[in-house]
Design a protein around this motif. Structure first.
Motif, PDB file in Angstrom:
ATOM      1  N   UNK A  62       0.851  -1.201   0.000  1.00  0.00           N
ATOM      2  CA  UNK A  62       0.000   0.000   0.000  1.00  0.00           C
ATOM      3  C   UNK A  62       0.879   1.241   0.000  1.00  0.00           C
ATOM      4  N   UNK A  63       0.284   2.349  -0.369  1.00  0.00           N
ATOM      5  CA  UNK A  63       0.938   3.658  -0.263  1.00  0.00           C
ATOM      6  C   UNK A  63       0.049   4.544   0.594  1.00  0.00           C
ATOM      7  N   UNK A  64       0.668   5.512   1.245  1.00  0.00           N
ATOM      8  CA  UNK A  64      -0.130   6.408   2.077  1.00  0.00           C
ATOM      9  C   UNK A  64       0.511   7.786   2.164  1.00  0.00           C
ATOM     10  N   UNK A  65      -0.297   8.756   2.493  1.00  0.00           N
ATOM     11  CA  UNK A  65       0.179  10.112   2.770  1.00  0.00           C
ATOM     12  C   UNK A  65      -0.467  10.562   4.073  1.00  0.00           C
ATOM     13  N   UNK A  66       0.201  11.497   4.759  1.00  0.00           N
ATOM     14  CA  UNK A  66      -0.345  11.942   6.036  1.00  0.00           C
ATOM     15  C   UNK A  66       0.083  13.367   6.340  1.00  0.00           C
ATOM     16  N   UNK A  67      -0.681  13.988   7.219  1.00  0.00           N
ATOM     17  CA  UNK A  67      -0.395  15.321   7.740  1.00  0.00           C
ATOM     18  C   UNK A  67      -0.189  15.178   9.239  1.00  0.00           C
ATOM     19  N   UNK A  68       0.921  15.707   9.739  1.00  0.00           N
ATOM     20  CA  UNK A  68       1.291  15.513  11.147  1.00  0.00           C
ATOM     21  C   UNK A  68       1.707  16.833  11.768  1.00  0.00           C
ATOM     22  N   UNK A  69       1.367  16.999  13.042  1.00  0.00           N
ATOM     23  CA  UNK A  69       1.833  18.178  13.785  1.00  0.00           C
ATOM     24  C   UNK A  69       2.589  17.716  15.022  1.00  0.00           C
ATOM     25  N   UNK A  70       3.792  18.276  15.211  1.00  0.00           N
ATOM     26  CA  UNK A  70       4.620  17.976  16.381  1.00  0.00           C
ATOM     27  C   UNK A  70       4.668  19.196  17.292  1.00  0.00           C
ATOM     28  N   UNK A  71       4.405  18.966  18.575  1.00  0.00           N
ATOM     29  CA  UNK A  71       4.572  19.992  19.601  1.00  0.00           C
ATOM     30  C   UNK A  71       5.755  19.570  20.469  1.00  0.00           C
ATOM     31  N   UNK A  72       6.929  20.129  20.162  1.00  0.00           N
ATOM     32  CA  UNK A  72       8.168  19.679  20.784  1.00  0.00           C
ATOM     33  C   UNK A  72       8.798  20.751  21.658  1.00  0.00           C
ATOM     34  N   UNK A  73       9.611  20.317  22.610  1.00  0.00           N
ATOM     35  CA  UNK A  73      10.467  21.247  23.319  1.00  0.00           C
ATOM     36  C   UNK A  73      11.428  21.904  22.328  1.00  0.00           C
ATOM     37  N   UNK A  74      11.752  23.173  22.571  1.00  0.00           N
ATOM     38  CA  UNK A  74      12.720  23.861  21.727  1.00  0.00           C
ATOM     39  C   UNK A  74      14.133  23.509  22.161  1.00  0.00           C
ATOM     40  N   UNK A  75      15.048  23.575  21.209  1.00  0.00           N
ATOM     41  CA  UNK A  75      16.468  23.393  21.508  1.00  0.00           C
ATOM     42  C   UNK A  75      17.020  24.722  21.998  1.00  0.00           C
ATOM     43  N   UNK A  76      17.400  24.786  23.272  1.00  0.00           N
ATOM     44  CA  UNK A  76      17.995  25.989  23.866  1.00  0.00           C
ATOM     45  C   UNK A  76      19.437  25.678  24.233  1.00  0.00           C
ATOM     46  N   UNK A  77      20.376  26.463  23.724  1.00  0.00           N
ATOM     47  CA  UNK A  77      21.795  26.218  23.983  1.00  0.00           C
ATOM     48  C   UNK A  77      22.562  27.527  23.862  1.00  0.00           C
ATOM     49  N   UNK A  78      23.841  27.474  24.202  1.00  0.00           N
ATOM     50  CA  UNK A  78      24.683  28.651  24.162  1.00  0.00           C
ATOM     51  C   UNK A  78      25.978  28.394  23.426  1.00  0.00           C
ATOM     52  N   UNK A  79      26.470  29.428  22.741  1.00  0.00           N
ATOM     53  CA  UNK A  79      27.764  29.407  22.056  1.00  0.00           C
ATOM     54  C   UNK A  79      28.528  30.639  22.507  1.00  0.00           C
ATOM     55  N   UNK A  80      29.469  30.460  23.429  1.00  0.00           N
ATOM     56  CA  UNK A  80      30.164  31.617  23.969  1.00  0.00           C
ATOM     57  C   UNK A  80      29.185  32.547  24.661  1.00  0.00           C
ATOM     58  N   UNK A  81      29.224  33.826  24.283  1.00  0.00           N
ATOM     59  CA  UNK A  81      28.305  34.810  24.861  1.00  0.00           C
ATOM     60  C   UNK A  81      26.886  34.669  24.331  1.00  0.00           C
ATOM     61  N   UNK A  82      26.720  34.016  23.197  1.00  0.00           N
ATOM     62  CA  UNK A  82      25.426  33.981  22.523  1.00  0.00           C
ATOM     63  C   UNK A  82      24.555  32.831  23.026  1.00  0.00           C
ATOM     64  N   UNK A  83      23.265  33.095  23.142  1.00  0.00           N
ATOM     65  CA  UNK A  83      22.259  32.070  23.425  1.00  0.00           C
ATOM     66  C   UNK A  83      21.353  31.944  22.203  1.00  0.00           C
ATOM     67  N   UNK A  84      20.953  30.723  21.881  1.00  0.00           N
ATOM     68  CA  UNK A  84      20.057  30.550  20.736  1.00  0.00           C
ATOM     69  C   UNK A  84      18.953  29.561  21.082  1.00  0.00           C
ATOM     70  N   UNK A  85      17.854  29.681  20.352  1.00  0.00           N
ATOM     71  CA  UNK A  85      16.705  28.787  20.494  1.00  0.00           C
ATOM     72  C   UNK A  85      16.268  28.339  19.111  1.00  0.00           C
ATOM     73  N   UNK A  86      16.131  27.030  18.936  1.00  0.00           N
ATOM     74  CA  UNK A  86      15.660  26.455  17.678  1.00  0.00           C
ATOM     75  C   UNK A  86      14.296  25.821  17.933  1.00  0.00           C
ATOM     76  N   UNK A  87      13.269  26.356  17.289  1.00  0.00           N
ATOM     77  CA  UNK A  87      11.896  25.888  17.484  1.00  0.00           C
ATOM     78  C   UNK A  87      11.685  24.603  16.682  1.00  0.00           C
ATOM     79  N   UNK A  88      11.367  23.513  17.376  1.00  0.00           N
ATOM     80  CA  UNK A  88      11.204  22.212  16.723  1.00  0.00           C
ATOM     81  C   UNK A  88       9.750  21.803  16.563  1.00  0.00           C
ATOM     82  N   UNK A  89       8.826  22.691  16.857  1.00  0.00           N
ATOM     83  CA  UNK A  89       7.401  22.408  16.667  1.00  0.00           C
ATOM     84  C   UNK A  89       6.977  22.848  15.276  1.00  0.00           C
ATOM     85  N   UNK A  90       6.053  22.082  14.666  1.00  0.00           N
ATOM     86  CA  UNK A  90       5.556  22.488  13.359  1.00  0.00           C
ATOM     87  C   UNK A  90       4.882  21.345  12.621  1.00  0.00           C
TER      88      UNK A  90
END
Length: 353
Positions: free
Chosen positions: A314-342
């Motif tokens: 069989x073949x199939x297609x689907x639509x999915x939504x993920x509600x995930x924790x964001x990736x929060x981390x630091x590089x030297x003085x900088x802090x960044x957040x990567x949103x993994x929900x979508x």
């Protein structure tokens, strides 16, 4: 949307082929009296990865690598020899005992304001830094996946069970912010008190004689003139492995077509590395890099439609939504957040046994 272009020809071709071109199907899926194992593979297109960055470098003021004062005027609160573009105030014979000196000079009358002598020196530089940055240019990223499921028969056309889906997504994101370059001019003000300044141009000497003024300025100011722009640059590469574990219900709406719905939990493993660079005052640049691994949790829900090519395929297609924790981390003085929900759109092929 590009995904629709991939999905619709596949489904349309299957529908137009007709039942006569396919292997005859029983009215039930294989092993209907018990349960059915299903293995599958395909690709999702995931719309995730919005990046936010806090550079954490202040505003480029004094006492940072982003401000370079003109050299030659010395430290304001320490006795010393001071050279300016329009004069000088150097140590004199009386400086060690009184803090005053006869060893000073200036060039023009416009430098006298009231009872103050103003001397200026150019040659400094400043870099003005951006505040928070955000990159909203999310794109659909291809995420190949493998899937295994076991579905128990509830009715002849209805079954339910568990499903495990493992996918991989590469997220390469960057953000830039404008920095401003400025020339810096220093102006020192010396209180003349009751001294009447000699007519310019005037140049005193170490031993005098001559009018005495303080060797240390009473006030120091900096003036900036914008000269151009540059860029602060931040980038991160993230390998995201997502394991979705949940339940699924499948309904056979006709001999070949079926619809499904499912939900469950997601375990995300994010291997990331990040780096940034920014110009500093006087030339050159400042940079940092780092890497790490984070485990992040989430939930998902999806709905799909499929078509049975044969009793097993069989073949199939689907639509999915993920509600995930964001990736929060630091590089030297900088802090960044990567949103993994979508949202994700998936397309795959399955084998049931």
């Amino acid at each position: 949307m590009k995904i629709h272009c991939l999905l619709m020809p596949l489904l349309a071709t299957s529908a137009l082929a007709g039942d006569s071109a396919l292997v005859d199907l029983p009215t039930e899926a294989p092993n209907r009296e018990g349960g059915t194992w299903r293995v599958g593979a395909g690709s999702m297109w995931r719309n995730i990865g919005s990046l936010s960055v806090n550079p954490g470098l202040g505003n480029g003021g004094m006492g940072t690598p982003f401000f370079l004062a003109p050299t030659g005027a010395g430290v304001a609160n320490v006795n010393g020899d001071r050279s300016y573009d329009d004069g000088f105030v150097n140590i004199g014979a009386a400086t060690a005992l009184t803090g005053q000196t006869t060893n000073w000079g200036y060039n023009n009358a416009g430098q006298i304001s009231g009872n103050a002598l103003q001397l200026s020196l150019a040659g400094g530089s400043q870099v003005s830094l951006p505040g928070g940055l955000r990159s909203d240019d999310e794109e659909f990223e291809a995420a190949p996946y493998l899937e295994v499921a076991y579905l128990k028969n509830l009715k002849p056309n209805l079954r339910a069970g568990f499903v495990a889906n493992l996918s991989f997504t590469g997220l390469n994101r960057s953000a830039q912010g404008a920095v401003g370059f400025s020339d810096v001019t220093l102006t020192d003000s010396f209180n003349l008190g009751s001294v009447i300044a000699p007519l310019p141009p005037y140049s005193g000497s170490f031993n005098g004689p001559g009018p005495l003024i303080g060797n240390q300025p009473d006030q120091r100011n900096f003036a900036t003139v914008p000269t151009g722009t540059g860029a602060y640059s931040f980038s991160t590469d993230t390998d995201l492995y997502s394991l979705a574990l949940g339940g699924e219900v499948e309904w056979l709406v006709s001999e070949r077509w079926f619809v499904s719905a499912g939900a469950g939990a997601v375990i995300n493993l994010a291997n990331w590395d990040g780096s940034w660079s920014v110009p500093v005052a006087g030339g050159g640049s400042l940079s940092a890099s780092d890497s790490g691994t984070s485990v992040l949790w989430g939930l998902y829900a999806q709905a799909g439609v499929g078509y049975r090519i044969s009793q097993n395929w069989s073949v199939n297609s689907f639509l999915r939504y993920d509600l995930n924790e964001s990736l929060d981390a630091g590089v030297g003085n900088a802090d960044f957040e990567l949103d993994l929900s979508g949202w994700s759109i998936g397309l795959g092929a399955n084998y049931s046994f």
